[in-house]
Design a protein around this motif. Structure first.
Motif, PDB file in Angstrom:
ATOM      1  N   VAL A 180      -4.151   5.809   5.290  1.00  0.00           N
ATOM      2  CA  VAL A 180      -2.766   5.942   5.757  1.00  0.00           C
ATOM      3  C   VAL A 180      -2.425   4.961   6.880  1.00  0.00           C
ATOM      4  CG1 VAL A 180      -3.226   7.740   7.482  1.00  0.00           C
ATOM      5  CG2 VAL A 180      -0.998   7.651   6.357  1.00  0.00           C
ATOM      6  N   ALA A 181      -3.406   4.560   7.652  1.00  0.00           N
ATOM      7  CA  ALA A 181      -3.137   3.644   8.768  1.00  0.00           C
ATOM      8  C   ALA A 181      -2.570   2.315   8.282  1.00  0.00           C
ATOM      9  CB  ALA A 181      -4.414   3.410   9.572  1.00  0.00           C
ATOM     10  N   GLY A 182      -2.904   1.927   7.044  1.00  0.00           N
ATOM     11  CA  GLY A 182      -2.396   0.663   6.515  1.00  0.00           C
ATOM     12  C   GLY A 182      -1.326   0.837   5.459  1.00  0.00           C
ATOM     13  N   ALA A 183      -0.751   2.037   5.359  1.00  0.00           N
ATOM     14  CA  ALA A 183       0.220   2.322   4.306  1.00  0.00           C
ATOM     15  C   ALA A 183       1.593   1.735   4.638  1.00  0.00           C
ATOM     16  CB  ALA A 183       0.339   3.822   4.089  1.00  0.00           C
ATOM     17  N   ASP A 184       2.162   1.006   3.695  1.00  0.00           N
ATOM     18  CA  ASP A 184       3.534   0.517   3.846  1.00  0.00           C
ATOM     19  C   ASP A 184       4.544   1.627   3.566  1.00  0.00           C
ATOM     20  OD1 ASP A 184       3.124  -2.495   4.180  1.00  0.00           O
ATOM     21  OD2 ASP A 184       1.951  -2.075   2.379  1.00  0.00           O
ATOM     22  N   LEU A 185       4.179   2.529   2.665  1.00  0.00           N
ATOM     23  CA  LEU A 185       5.087   3.617   2.288  1.00  0.00           C
ATOM     24  C   LEU A 185       4.273   4.865   1.994  1.00  0.00           C
ATOM     25  CD1 LEU A 185       8.051   4.357   1.691  1.00  0.00           C
ATOM     26  CD2 LEU A 185       7.678   3.621  -0.664  1.00  0.00           C
ATOM     27  N   PHE A 186       4.639   5.963   2.636  1.00  0.00           N
ATOM     28  CA  PHE A 186       3.991   7.258   2.433  1.00  0.00           C
ATOM     29  C   PHE A 186       5.035   8.217   1.878  1.00  0.00           C
ATOM     30  CE2 PHE A 186       2.781  11.523   3.653  1.00  0.00           C
ATOM     31  CZ  PHE A 186       1.413  11.572   3.405  1.00  0.00           C
ATOM     32  N   ILE A 187       4.736   8.825   0.716  1.00  0.00           N
ATOM     33  CA  ILE A 187       5.717   9.638   0.007  1.00  0.00           C
ATOM     34  C   ILE A 187       5.142  11.029  -0.222  1.00  0.00           C
ATOM     35  CG2 ILE A 187       7.114   9.822  -2.083  1.00  0.00           C
ATOM     36  CD1 ILE A 187       6.443   6.744  -2.451  1.00  0.00           C
ATOM     37  N   ALA A 188       5.824  12.059   0.262  1.00  0.00           N
ATOM     38  CA  ALA A 188       5.381  13.436   0.066  1.00  0.00           C
ATOM     39  C   ALA A 188       6.394  14.153  -0.828  1.00  0.00           C
ATOM     40  CB  ALA A 188       5.243  14.153   1.405  1.00  0.00           C
TER      41      ALA A 188
ATOM     42  N   LYS B 158       0.860  -1.187   0.000  1.00  0.00           N
ATOM     43  CA  LYS B 158       0.000   0.000   0.000  1.00  0.00           C
ATOM     44  C   LYS B 158       0.898   1.240   0.000  1.00  0.00           C
ATOM     45  CE  LYS B 158      -3.754   2.551   1.120  1.00  0.00           C
ATOM     46  NZ  LYS B 158      -5.054   2.610   0.452  1.00  0.00           N
ATOM     47  N   ILE B 159       0.765   2.059  -1.043  1.00  0.00           N
ATOM     48  CA  ILE B 159       1.618   3.236  -1.211  1.00  0.00           C
ATOM     49  C   ILE B 159       0.744   4.467  -1.397  1.00  0.00           C
ATOM     50  CG2 ILE B 159       3.412   4.319  -2.627  1.00  0.00           C
ATOM     51  CD1 ILE B 159       4.107   1.401  -3.537  1.00  0.00           C
ATOM     52  N   ILE B 160       1.049   5.517  -0.649  1.00  0.00           N
ATOM     53  CA  ILE B 160       0.351   6.789  -0.793  1.00  0.00           C
ATOM     54  C   ILE B 160       1.367   7.844  -1.227  1.00  0.00           C
ATOM     55  CG2 ILE B 160      -0.968   8.584   0.380  1.00  0.00           C
ATOM     56  CD1 ILE B 160      -2.005   6.439   2.297  1.00  0.00           C
ATOM     57  N   ILE B 161       1.031   8.542  -2.307  1.00  0.00           N
ATOM     58  CA  ILE B 161       1.888   9.605  -2.821  1.00  0.00           C
ATOM     59  C   ILE B 161       1.142  10.926  -2.691  1.00  0.00           C
ATOM     60  CG2 ILE B 161       3.158  10.497  -4.824  1.00  0.00           C
ATOM     61  CD1 ILE B 161       3.148   7.644  -5.956  1.00  0.00           C
ATOM     62  N   VAL B 162       1.783  11.906  -2.082  1.00  0.00           N
ATOM     63  CA  VAL B 162       1.215  13.243  -1.961  1.00  0.00           C
ATOM     64  C   VAL B 162       1.963  14.161  -2.923  1.00  0.00           C
ATOM     65  CG1 VAL B 162       0.949  15.247  -0.459  1.00  0.00           C
ATOM     66  CG2 VAL B 162       0.472  12.957   0.434  1.00  0.00           C
ATOM     67  N   GLY B 163       1.238  14.717  -3.886  1.00  0.00           N
ATOM     68  CA  GLY B 163       1.840  15.633  -4.845  1.00  0.00           C
ATOM     69  C   GLY B 163       1.887  15.054  -6.247  1.00  0.00           C
ATOM     70  N   ALA B 164       0.978  15.499  -7.113  1.00  0.00           N
ATOM     71  CA  ALA B 164       0.919  15.008  -8.493  1.00  0.00           C
ATOM     72  C   ALA B 164       1.769  15.887  -9.408  1.00  0.00           C
ATOM     73  CB  ALA B 164      -0.524  14.963  -8.973  1.00  0.00           C
ATOM     74  N   TYR B 165       2.981  16.167  -8.953  1.00  0.00           N
ATOM     75  CA  TYR B 165       3.926  16.933  -9.763  1.00  0.00           C
ATOM     76  C   TYR B 165       4.846  15.944 -10.482  1.00  0.00           C
ATOM     77  CZ  TYR B 165       2.169  20.859  -7.051  1.00  0.00           C
ATOM     78  OH  TYR B 165       1.349  21.793  -6.460  1.00  0.00           O
ATOM     79  N   ALA B 166       5.981  16.425 -10.982  1.00  0.00           N
ATOM     80  CA  ALA B 166       6.813  15.589 -11.850  1.00  0.00           C
ATOM     81  C   ALA B 166       7.294  14.309 -11.165  1.00  0.00           C
ATOM     82  CB  ALA B 166       8.006  16.388 -12.365  1.00  0.00           C
ATOM     83  N   ILE B 167       7.764  14.418  -9.914  1.00  0.00           N
ATOM     84  CA  ILE B 167       8.262  13.216  -9.237  1.00  0.00           C
ATOM     85  C   ILE B 167       7.116  12.251  -8.963  1.00  0.00           C
ATOM     86  CG2 ILE B 167       9.356  12.319  -7.144  1.00  0.00           C
ATOM     87  CD1 ILE B 167      10.960  14.882  -6.967  1.00  0.00           C
ATOM     88  N   GLY B 168       6.005  12.787  -8.475  1.00  0.00           N
ATOM     89  CA  GLY B 168       4.861  11.930  -8.180  1.00  0.00           C
ATOM     90  C   GLY B 168       4.324  11.234  -9.415  1.00  0.00           C
TER      91      GLY B 168
ATOM     92  N   ALA C 145       1.383   4.958   9.227  1.00  0.00           N
ATOM     93  CA  ALA C 145       2.204   4.587   8.072  1.00  0.00           C
ATOM     94  C   ALA C 145       3.523   3.956   8.546  1.00  0.00           C
ATOM     95  CB  ALA C 145       2.489   5.807   7.206  1.00  0.00           C
ATOM     96  N   LYS C 146       3.942   2.899   7.869  1.00  0.00           N
ATOM     97  CA  LYS C 146       5.158   2.199   8.299  1.00  0.00           C
ATOM     98  C   LYS C 146       6.419   2.990   7.982  1.00  0.00           C
ATOM     99  CE  LYS C 146       3.179  -2.452   7.845  1.00  0.00           C
ATOM    100  NZ  LYS C 146       3.237  -3.737   7.114  1.00  0.00           N
ATOM    101  N   ARG C 147       6.523   3.476   6.747  1.00  0.00           N
ATOM    102  CA  ARG C 147       7.689   4.263   6.344  1.00  0.00           C
ATOM    103  C   ARG C 147       7.233   5.534   5.638  1.00  0.00           C
ATOM    104  NH1 ARG C 147      11.652   0.945   2.714  1.00  0.00           N
ATOM    105  NH2 ARG C 147       9.713   0.059   1.926  1.00  0.00           N
ATOM    106  N   THR C 148       8.005   6.594   5.817  1.00  0.00           N
ATOM    107  CA  THR C 148       7.656   7.866   5.194  1.00  0.00           C
ATOM    108  C   THR C 148       8.886   8.449   4.496  1.00  0.00           C
ATOM    109  OG1 THR C 148       8.188   9.126   7.185  1.00  0.00           O
ATOM    110  CG2 THR C 148       5.907   8.374   6.950  1.00  0.00           C
ATOM    111  N   VAL C 149       8.638   9.129   3.381  1.00  0.00           N
ATOM    112  CA  VAL C 149       9.702   9.768   2.599  1.00  0.00           C
ATOM    113  C   VAL C 149       9.259  11.181   2.255  1.00  0.00           C
ATOM    114  CG1 VAL C 149      11.126   9.661   0.526  1.00  0.00           C
ATOM    115  CG2 VAL C 149      10.300   7.547   1.570  1.00  0.00           C
ATOM    116  N   ALA C 150      10.132  12.161   2.538  1.00  0.00           N
ATOM    117  CA  ALA C 150       9.817  13.560   2.239  1.00  0.00           C
ATOM    118  C   ALA C 150      10.867  14.158   1.319  1.00  0.00           C
ATOM    119  CB  ALA C 150       9.742  14.376   3.535  1.00  0.00           C
TER     120      ALA C 150
END
Length: 447
Positions: free
Chosen positions: A63-71, A2-12, A91-96
């Protein structure tokens, strides 16, 4: 996963492209409905149009079940806050993504971990590392060191002086040969070559070799006459330029051309003025370039925020005799055009950042992964686990999926090339080149 990405810009969006080749449960959040609508029609993922940092939004995304959260929005404060909230919500892991070089100081790791941020991505640092590495070899388009340089992958444009054109690879890349050609970019096509394939004029060939055979590769591709880089000109004095100068070897002298006078003053505080000269002026000004010694310059690096400006500046530098040119091209639509104009090395911070994040999504023990834009392919370092499929048969018996090839391995710190008869052992670091293939299909061989 389960992956959540915040930001629909170029990287996202680039991450969404990479993830579309896998079966991850992916959610993309953005406050701009137009950006989301263009993405959702192209990729297999769920989109949420809402504020990027509201607690309700994160809960609705699961987000409670997210393996990876990316902002990865352009706002580093929003990214940091969103990751802190996501971690607190389960969230288990987060990346900013951040834009401040102070944040990536190793001494800060503990501080960010304590507030719920697992990893920080600073794209300028990733780009600077690529630039500095590439400048060490003026005759190479792309260099990728495996396991600290025990193995090296070199992307090389083949010119008329190449000695190995039009010969079957089965005659060139034998088990005892000091190199393997793992991929070929020909016009708009990427080829995972077989024994009957040949190298052609103007191909970009990707060679896997060991460090001590780099001079041999240089000879057979006919690049011995290329002068090593000692003098570098950089157009654009942004953060990437500053970081790149700190990573370049001490024997390189650098001139940075910056049009903004106030930025020039700031640059003189940020760079080592013993070997870096800051010049107030336009890096496209032929008269200024001549005055500052472009005739004695081996590399020109264009790092402004405008892709067209960078491409044109590199073309000008080439016309003035500079062999090694590097262009920052942030617009993915311009990458193919830049390559067709024979610009040289193309740097895209967003693709580098997306590749760096992408490896966190893989289940196998992956040490490093790179997306090669020019070849539309991934190169990854996998560690073979005890009892994994890759250790139970010789390479030619593994049945690797079409589009994948093993270029080499590192065993006990020593790099070696791989042939069909090679037996991979547990603990080996194995380099896999993948084109147009789901990376999870490769993971299964190493788990």
């Amino acid at each position: 996963m389960k992956i959540i990405i915040v930001g629909a810009y170029a990287i996202g969006t680039h991450l969404a492209k990479l993830l579309s080749r896998n079966n991850h449960d992916t959610v993309l959040i953005d406050s701009d409905e137009e950006r989301l609508s263009s993405i959702s029609s192209d990729y297999d993922l769920m989109t949420i149009h809402a504020s990027n940092s509201r607690i309700k939004t994160l809960k609705d995304a699961g987000v409670a079940g997210a393996d990876l959260f990316i902002a990865v929005t352009p706002d580093e404060n929003l990214n940091i806050n969103a990751c802190m909230l996501a971690k607190a919500l389960g969230a288990k892991r987060t990346v900013a993504k951040v834009d401040n070089s102070e944040y990536i100081d190793p001494r800060m790791n503990g501080i960010f971990e304590n507030v719920g941020i697992s990893s920080l991505i600073y794209p300028e640092n990733l780009a600077a590392r690529d630039i500095a590495s590439g400048l060490k070899m003026s005759w190479v388009r792309q260099r990728w060191d495996v396991h600290g340089g025990a193995l090296v992958m070199l992307g090389i444009k083949l010119r008329e002086t190449c000695e190995i054109l039009n010969e079957p690879l089965k005659d060139l890349c034998k088990p005892e040969s000091p190199y393997h050609v793992v991929a070929v970019k020909r016009h708009d096509e990427t080829i995972i070559p077989r024994g009957d394939d040949v190298l052609q004029l103007h191909d970009i060939a990707y060679f896997m070799t060991t460090r001590n055979y780099i001079p041999y590769i240089r000879k057979i591709v006919g690049k011995e006459h290329y002068v090593d880089v000692k003098n570098v000109m950089i157009m654009g004095g942004g953060a990437t330029a500053v970081r790149a100068t700190t990573m370049m070897p001490e024997y390189m002298d650098v001139k940075i051309f910056e049009y903004d006078e106030a930025r020039c003053e700031k640059l003189n505080e940020l760079v080592n003025t013993d070997r870096v000269m800051v010049i107030h002026g336009d890096g496209r000004d032929v008269g200024l370039l001549t005055e500052e010694g472009i005739k004695n310059t081996q590399a020109f690096v264009a790092l402004t925020g405008n892709a067209e400006t960078n491409i044109l500046a590199c073309l000008t530098a080439k016309r003035m005799g500079v062999r090694k040119t590097v262009a920052m091209v942030e617009n993915f639509d311009y990458v193919s055009m830049a390559e067709s104009l024979d610009i040289g090395t193309i740097i895209n911070k967003k693709a580098l950042a997306a590749s760096y994040i992408y490896q966190m999504m893989l289940d196998a023990d992956v040490n490093n992964i790179r997306f090669l834009m020019s070849a539309n392919a991934d190169v990854a370092e996998f560690t073979a686990q005890q009892g994994s499929k890759v250790t139970r048969k010789k390479v030619f018996e593994l049945g690797l999926p079409k589009g994948a090839t093993i270029g080499g391995l590192v065993r006990n710190g020593e790099g070696q090339l791989v042939s069909g008869g090679t037996q991979i052992e547990a603990g080996d670091t194995v380099v896999v080149f993948c084109h147009d293939i789901n990376m999870t299909k490769i993971e299964k061989f190493f788990n």
